[in-house]
Design an enzyme around this catalytic site. Structure first.
Site, short mmCIF file in Angstrom:
data_model
loop_
_atom_site.label_atom_id
_atom_site.label_comp_id
_atom_site.label_asym_id
_atom_site.label_seq_id
_atom_site.Cartn_x
_atom_site.Cartn_y
_atom_site.Cartn_z
N TYR A 73 1.23 -1.24 0.29
CA TYR A 73 0.31 -0.08 -0.10
C TYR A 73 0.29 1.39 0.14
CZ TYR A 73 -4.15 2.74 1.28
OH TYR A 73 -5.52 3.29 1.52
N CYS A 74 0.62 1.72 -0.97
CA CYS A 74 1.16 3.40 -0.83
C CYS A 74 2.80 3.41 -0.80
CB CYS A 74 0.89 4.45 -0.34
SG CYS A 74 1.88 5.76 -0.39
N VAL A 75 3.60 4.02 -0.04
CA VAL A 75 5.09 3.63 -0.02
C VAL A 75 5.54 2.11 0.30
CG1 VAL A 75 5.28 4.73 2.17
CG2 VAL A 75 6.65 4.52 1.14
N GLY B 1 4.14 -0.25 -1.11
CA GLY B 1 3.86 -0.81 -1.99
C GLY B 1 5.80 -0.21 -2.55
N PHE C 201 -1.66 -0.86 -3.70
CA PHE C 201 -2.85 -0.16 -4.01
C PHE C 201 -2.31 1.09 -3.76
CE2 PHE C 201 -4.91 -2.99 -0.62
CZ PHE C 201 -5.71 -3.90 -1.64
#
Length: 609
Positions: free
Chosen positions: A346-348, A350, A374
């Site tokens: 998710y975000c960073v 990811g 994500f």
């Protein structure tokens, strides 16, 4: 004017001036004195923190950059007297039109010149007196005209490089949002009425809250966006049952209890961002992606990152990969007997997962069989407004600040994220808290938003330089463990989720990154933004999502061919996961005789700053 039958304020007819008059002069004077006393306490808190060295002012570099950017802008307009005069004439002409309309309205006539209306969704001017009362209508029109004139100055400045234009747009928006007449007592009809109705009691409460928030921020304003007293991690947030099954200096690994008799053979590993905390995916029972995934038959493991301090200053992406992702993979193999997993970043989180996958591909490590991202950026060419804060001078300033403590204060990142949507995340709370004197409502999402985390110096510097500043990850120049990594080496199936209103990882940026992977990519675009677009349970039946093949050169071109579908994307993702491998085994239950490191959500997530 109040309707005598209903008791409600009327929106038709001439404006009533009575609500704007002081009712009890003595009480009003006493409350003004009390409000000034509370404001003095706030000022004392601010001053004391700086005199003691407990607080510093981190705004120096952004302010310098803003001045530098505006210097480039004004150089264009002032270099040609005719050009400057034309711009001033346009603004003056618009003001004269507003003035003429105001005179006509006072005379009971209809406005002649066209009036500017607020943008769709702008809630600042919803009070009827913004349109009905000549004084407030004049302020609103003058503000809107000036705001759009200033924006046009940026858009029409020829020869301005795109980075400077981007910064100028951002800084103009920050200034105009701050100077909105809705943010000031004497120019906001609702605020002025409430002040008269309460004889200024609202200002007493507001200044008291201001002093409390500066004290809570140790000399910095910690703007409260919700009633935080109603929430507690582990009590009514992050309540999905589970155990802490492994721990390093950087991460706790949480395994969650199954909810089905059969589970998918491949366990699911979630790599959340270390900016804020993992429980955004486990807010409450109805909006928990973790709980929902368990109910679909996943054996879920989550990395809970430490809230770092000076001990973690040298921890970089090598460490986060080893002590986070690899620790989790080793733990999963040990506890389930399964070597391969499905992973979500998710975000960073990811971005880190993508970098780790590229390294694993070089090392022929196939433990991650599929990856889901994500709202994750791997190509930062179109990274949005956060790039305003990232240039060589500002990154150097951040590096210097982090060297002193070994980390970046969480408040710095929280402020930056709030500034991306200042009109929604800053100024409404300033008005509500400190001018209306009202406590914000309890809201779990905003509690999580305020539960910020520090950034380790080495980790954050690597992120800023290799992603935002130089885009090394996308260009194949980034290194992990001394090896250059390339995203095209990642051949496993990927589910890449973007959200259409994302202000942190813009959908355009996420889509651009899809073409960098070397394997099949399923790109999905969800409705709403960075959080609500992800945390969107099917039961709520909110928003929509679009699916389509990656191929068109831009997000806009992709959308023209994409298929819109109603509701949540979660079932679509689940179907994609099962398409990769739907084999199931008996549920993996905890051994009651085992000595675990603790109950979910663990210890690291409870550390607040």
């Amino acid at each position: 004017m109040v309707d005598k039958k209903s008791g409600n304020r009327r929106t038709d007819g001439p404006p009533d001036v009575e609500p704007y008059l002081v009712k009890n002069p003595e009480q009003f004077a006493r409350n003004m004195a009390r409000a000034l006393e509370e404001a003095g306490k706030a000022a004392a808190q601010w001053t004391r923190a700086r005199e003691s060295g407990e607080a510093e002012d981190p705004a120096a570099e952004p302010a310098t950059d803003m001045i530098r950017t505006f210097s480039k802008l004004t150089e264009y307009w002032l270099s040609d007297p005719g050009r400057a005069l034309e711009a001033q004439t346009r603004l003056f002409g618009a003001y004269m039109g507003i003035w003429a309309n105001a005179i006509r309205k006072l005379s009971g006539e209809e406005a002649v010149s066209s009036e500017i209306e607020p943008e769709k969704g702008d809630k600042r001017f919803e009070d009827p007196d913004w349109a009905r009362h000549a004084f407030f209508d004049f302020l609103k029109q003058a503000y809107l005209v000036t705001t759009r004139w200033a924006a046009d100055l940026v858009d029409n400045a020829e020869g301005l490089d795109e980075q400077s234009r981007h910064k100028a747009r951002f800084y103009v928006r920050q200034i105009t949002d701050a100077l909105s007449p809705s943010n000031f007592l004497m120019t906001n009809p609702q605020l002025l009425r409430e002040t008269m109705e309460t004889d200024g009691e609202n200002l007493v409460r507001g200044m008291r809250m201001l002093a409390e928030d500066i004290a809570a921020g140790k000399g910095q304003l910690r703007l409260r966006q919700a009633d935080y007293s109603k929430f507690e991690v582990g009590r009514n947030l992050a309540t999905t049952p589970g155990k802490v099954v492994a721990r390093s200096e950087l991460a706790e690994i949480i395994q969650y209890a199954p909810a089905t008799e059969q589970v998918l053979r491949r366990p699911l590993l979630i790599v959340p961002p270390w900016i804020n905390k993992f429980y955004i995916l486990d807010l409450n029972e109805k909006r928990s992606f973790i709980r929902w995934a368990i109910e679909q038959g996943h054996t879920v493991f989550v990395i809970s990152w430490v809230n770092p301090d000076e001990r973690h200053g040298d921890k970089d992406w090598d460490d986060y990969t080893g002590e986070g992702i690899e620790l989790a993979l080793d733990t999963i193999a040990e506890r389930t007997g399964e070597r391969q997993v499905n992973a979500i970043g998710y975000c960073v989180g990811g971005t880190l997962l993508a970098a780790a996958l590229a390294l694993m591909a070089q090392e022929n490590d196939d433990r991650i069989a599929t990856a889901t991202f994500f709202t994750t950026q791997v190509d930062f060419t179109h990274a949005g407004d956060l790039k305003v804060f990232v240039d060589e001078e500002q990154v150097k300033a951040v590096d210097e600040a982090m060297k002193q403590k070994g980390y970046l204060e969480g408040s710095r990142m929280a402020t930056a994220f709030n500034m991306l949507r200042a009109r929604d995340l800053i100024w409404p709370y300033v008005v509500n808290n400190y001018l209306r004197g009202r406590d914000p409502l309890p809201f779990d999402l905003l509690y999580w938003n305020a539960d910020s985390t520090r950034m380790p110096a080495a980790n954050h510097s690597y992120y800023l330089r290799n992603c935002y500043l130089d885009n090394n990850l996308a260009q194949g120049r980034a290194k992990l463990r001394g090896k250059r990594i390339r995203l095209q080496d990642i051949k496993i199936p990927i589910y890449n989720l973007a959200t259409i209103e994302d202000h942190i990882a813009p959908a355009r940026s996420v889509y651009a990154g899809s073409s960098l992977f070397g394997g099949p990519v399923e790109f999905t675009l969800a409705g709403s933004g960075h959080i609500a677009g992800v945390v969107n349970p099917p039961e709520l039946n909110k928003y929509q999502y679009w699916t389509g093949k990656v191929g068109p050169p831009s997000l806009e071109a992709w959308l023209e061919k994409a298929t819109p579908k109603p509701g949540s994307w979660w079932p679509h993702w689940q179907a994609w996961i099962e398409k990769q491998n739907d084999e199931r085994v008996a549920a993996r239950r905890f051994d009651v005789t085992e000595n675990f490191l603790g109950e979910a959500p663990g210890d690291y997530v409870r550390v607040r700053i």
